[in-house]
Design an enzyme around this catalytic site. Structure first.
Site, mmCIF file in Angstrom:
data_model
loop_
_atom_site.group_PDB
_atom_site.id
_atom_site.type_symbol
_atom_site.label_atom_id
_atom_site.label_comp_id
_atom_site.label_asym_id
_atom_site.label_seq_id
_atom_site.Cartn_x
_atom_site.Cartn_y
_atom_site.Cartn_z
ATOM 1 N N GLY A 1 -10.215 -29.205 18.227
ATOM 2 C CA GLY A 1 -11.057 -28.007 18.324
ATOM 3 C C GLY A 1 -10.465 -26.867 17.523
ATOM 4 O O GLY A 1 -9.258 -26.665 17.549
ATOM 5 N N VAL B 1 1.999 -22.067 4.408
ATOM 6 C CA VAL B 1 1.959 -22.113 2.936
ATOM 7 C C VAL B 1 2.960 -21.119 2.341
ATOM 8 O O VAL B 1 3.770 -21.464 1.481
ATOM 9 C CB VAL B 1 0.516 -21.837 2.430
ATOM 10 N N ARG B 2 2.924 -19.895 2.846
ATOM 11 C CA ARG B 2 3.792 -18.864 2.243
ATOM 12 C C ARG B 2 5.273 -19.135 2.527
ATOM 13 O O ARG B 2 6.122 -18.928 1.674
ATOM 14 C CB ARG B 2 3.385 -17.484 2.759
ATOM 15 N N ARG C 1 -12.833 -34.694 14.245
ATOM 16 C CA ARG C 1 -12.291 -35.668 15.201
ATOM 17 C C ARG C 1 -12.357 -37.014 14.490
ATOM 18 O O ARG C 1 -13.328 -37.316 13.810
ATOM 19 C CB ARG C 1 -13.094 -35.618 16.498
ATOM 20 N N ASP D 1 -3.374 -31.113 22.155
ATOM 21 C CA ASP D 1 -2.571 -32.279 22.552
ATOM 22 C C ASP D 1 -3.026 -33.581 21.898
ATOM 23 O O ASP D 1 -2.207 -34.433 21.569
ATOM 24 C CB ASP D 1 -2.478 -32.405 24.079
ATOM 25 N N THR E 1 -5.016 -23.944 20.162
ATOM 26 C CA THR E 1 -6.171 -24.235 21.011
ATOM 27 C C THR E 1 -6.438 -23.026 21.893
ATOM 28 O O THR E 1 -5.487 -22.393 22.356
ATOM 29 C CB THR E 1 -5.952 -25.486 21.898
ATOM 30 N N ILE E 2 -7.689 -22.723 22.142
ATOM 31 C CA ILE E 2 -7.990 -21.559 22.987
ATOM 32 C C ILE E 2 -7.640 -21.837 24.454
ATOM 33 O O ILE E 2 -7.557 -20.919 25.254
ATOM 34 C CB ILE E 2 -9.480 -21.132 22.888
ATOM 35 N N ASP E 3 -7.446 -23.115 24.810
ATOM 36 C CA ASP E 3 -7.326 -23.478 26.227
ATOM 37 C C ASP E 3 -5.988 -23.123 26.879
ATOM 38 O O ASP E 3 -5.896 -23.086 28.099
ATOM 39 C CB ASP E 3 -7.564 -24.992 26.396
ATOM 40 N N ASP F 1 -3.419 -24.958 27.191
ATOM 41 C CA ASP F 1 -3.163 -26.079 28.110
ATOM 42 C C ASP F 1 -2.013 -26.965 27.647
ATOM 43 O O ASP F 1 -1.962 -28.149 27.971
ATOM 44 C CB ASP F 1 -4.445 -26.924 28.260
ATOM 45 N N ARG G 1 -11.183 -26.562 29.214
ATOM 46 C CA ARG G 1 -11.035 -27.998 29.530
ATOM 47 C C ARG G 1 -10.445 -28.153 30.933
ATOM 48 O O ARG G 1 -10.985 -27.593 31.870
ATOM 49 C CB ARG G 1 -10.192 -28.704 28.463
ATOM 50 N N HIS H 1 -22.537 -5.411 42.948
ATOM 51 C CA HIS H 1 -22.567 -6.653 42.176
ATOM 52 C C HIS H 1 -21.302 -7.447 42.436
ATOM 53 O O HIS H 1 -20.315 -6.906 42.936
ATOM 54 C CB HIS H 1 -22.644 -6.328 40.685
ATOM 55 N N ARG I 1 -27.099 -15.283 39.395
ATOM 56 C CA ARG I 1 -27.386 -15.743 38.028
ATOM 57 C C ARG I 1 -26.143 -16.401 37.445
ATOM 58 O O ARG I 1 -25.022 -16.046 37.817
ATOM 59 C CB ARG I 1 -27.801 -14.569 37.136
#
Ligand code: ADP
Length: 319
Positions: free
Chosen positions: A11, A24-25, A72, A103, A125-127, A129, A171, A215, A243
């Site tokens: 991802g 690279v640099r 993938r 992972d 990864t944003i997770d 994890d 995840r 709320h 909602r």
């Protein structure tokens, strides 16, 4: 080592470009050639790679996604796929590989290392994890995107006196939900690491309603289950208008935050140093704001832990 490769896999996450730039640099800084491999392990098998220059990574530090693209690739899970990848690397004369991903991507890097081909992993990864690092590249940006979205939903929630269930990514990990819930003062945070008592969630909602609260926001990690069915259960149990919003892929994109750009720059550069020091099969990470590196196999066999003190605090602050 005279020539190294870099790829992004799994991802995408905001900050991957900043990590590619740093790789690279830093390689060029050390006088080492660097090849960018397109489309993750699929591009490795196909030999889809080209030499990168200082200018190839100009003007990308602020961009989300990955200029090397990601894919993938099931073929890479097989011995033949991995052998094909190694053959391509040898054909191009590339001595070592840096893999930016989660992972699953590290499993691929571990397989290459076991076959004698040196790899270093960079957690992207944003997770959040992955064990062996306090933060992964992309987590902070995704978190800020979630907070911005919840703030907007809160305006409507207040105006219409509604309960909102907001399903966030992660995840099997609850980090995004926990941090977002705490940062946004959510009434309840539901994470896969802790099975929260449904009656406790309902009690908290009812107490808030009786106190005149206009709320309620409930943040649910995708690893817990469907936000829609949870919302339905809440509406049935409380009779409060409920909602559901599933934030979805907006959480993966966008310009990386300063935190992610800095983290990606530090980790990407560190990965080059580790690879050039002939250490193979390592993952670079950050712990207590210090750069560290761990054996990839150990990273893969241990579990990332959520911060339960923060979870406890979120409950204390939403009495
Ligand atoms: P992430 O890296 O974000 O966890 P995935 O789990 O989809 O993403 O893994 C990305 C890619 O890594 C897969 O498409 C595959 O090419 C490779 N990969 C995953 N698991 C393995 C494995 N056990 N052996 C070799 N390669 C793997």
């Amino acid at each position: 080592m005279e020539k190294i490769g870099v790829l992004t896999s799994g991802g995408d996450a905001p900050g991957m470009n900043a990590a590619i730039r740093a790789v690279v640099r830093k390689a060029i800084y050390h006088g080492v050639d660097v090849y960018g491999i397109k489309n993750g392990y699929q591009g490795l098998i196909d030999g889809n790679m080209e030499k990168m220059e200082i200018g190839s990574v100009g003007d990308i530090i602020q961009r989300g996604g990955t200029i090397l693209r990601s894919a993938r690739c099931d073929e890479f899970k097989t011995d033949e796929g991995q052998e094909k990848g190694i053959a391509q690397l040898k054909k191009f004369g590339i001595d070592g590989l840096i893999v930016i991903g989660g992972d699953g991507s590290f499993r691929g890097a571990q397989k290459l290392t076991e076959k004698g081909y040196p790899c270093v992993g960079v957690p992207g990864t944003i997770d959040n994890d992955i064990s062996g690092t306090d933060f992964t590249i992309g987590f902070d940006t995704a978190l800020n995107t979630i907070i911005e979205a919840i703030d907007k939903i809160r305006d409507t929630a207040t105006s219409h006196e509604r309960t909102y269930v907001i399903e966030v990514m992660g995840r099997d990990a609850g980090d995004l939900a926990l941090w977002a819930g705490l940062a946004d003062g959510a009434e309840s945070i539901l994470i896969p690491e802790k099975s929260d008592d449904f009656s406790e969630v309902i009690d908290r909602l009812t107490r808030g309603h009786e106190r005149g609260k206009k709320h309620s926001i409930i943040v649910l990690a995708e690893g817990v289950g469907s936000g829609f069915s949870y919302g339905q259960r809440i509406q049935e149990a409380t009779n409060l208008e409920t909602r559901v919003t599933v934030l979805g892929h907006i959480q993966r994109g966008g310009s990386p935050t300063a935190q992610d750009r800095v983290l990606a720059s530090r980790l990407g550069a560190q990965a080059v140093d580790i690879l050039l020091s002939e250490k193979a099969g390592r993952m670079v990470g950050i712990e207590n704001n210090m750069l560290v590196d761990h054996d990839i196999q150990e990273v893969l066999s241990s579990k990332h832990h959520i911060n339960f003190d923060m979870y406890k605090l979120s409950k204390e602050l939403s009495i």
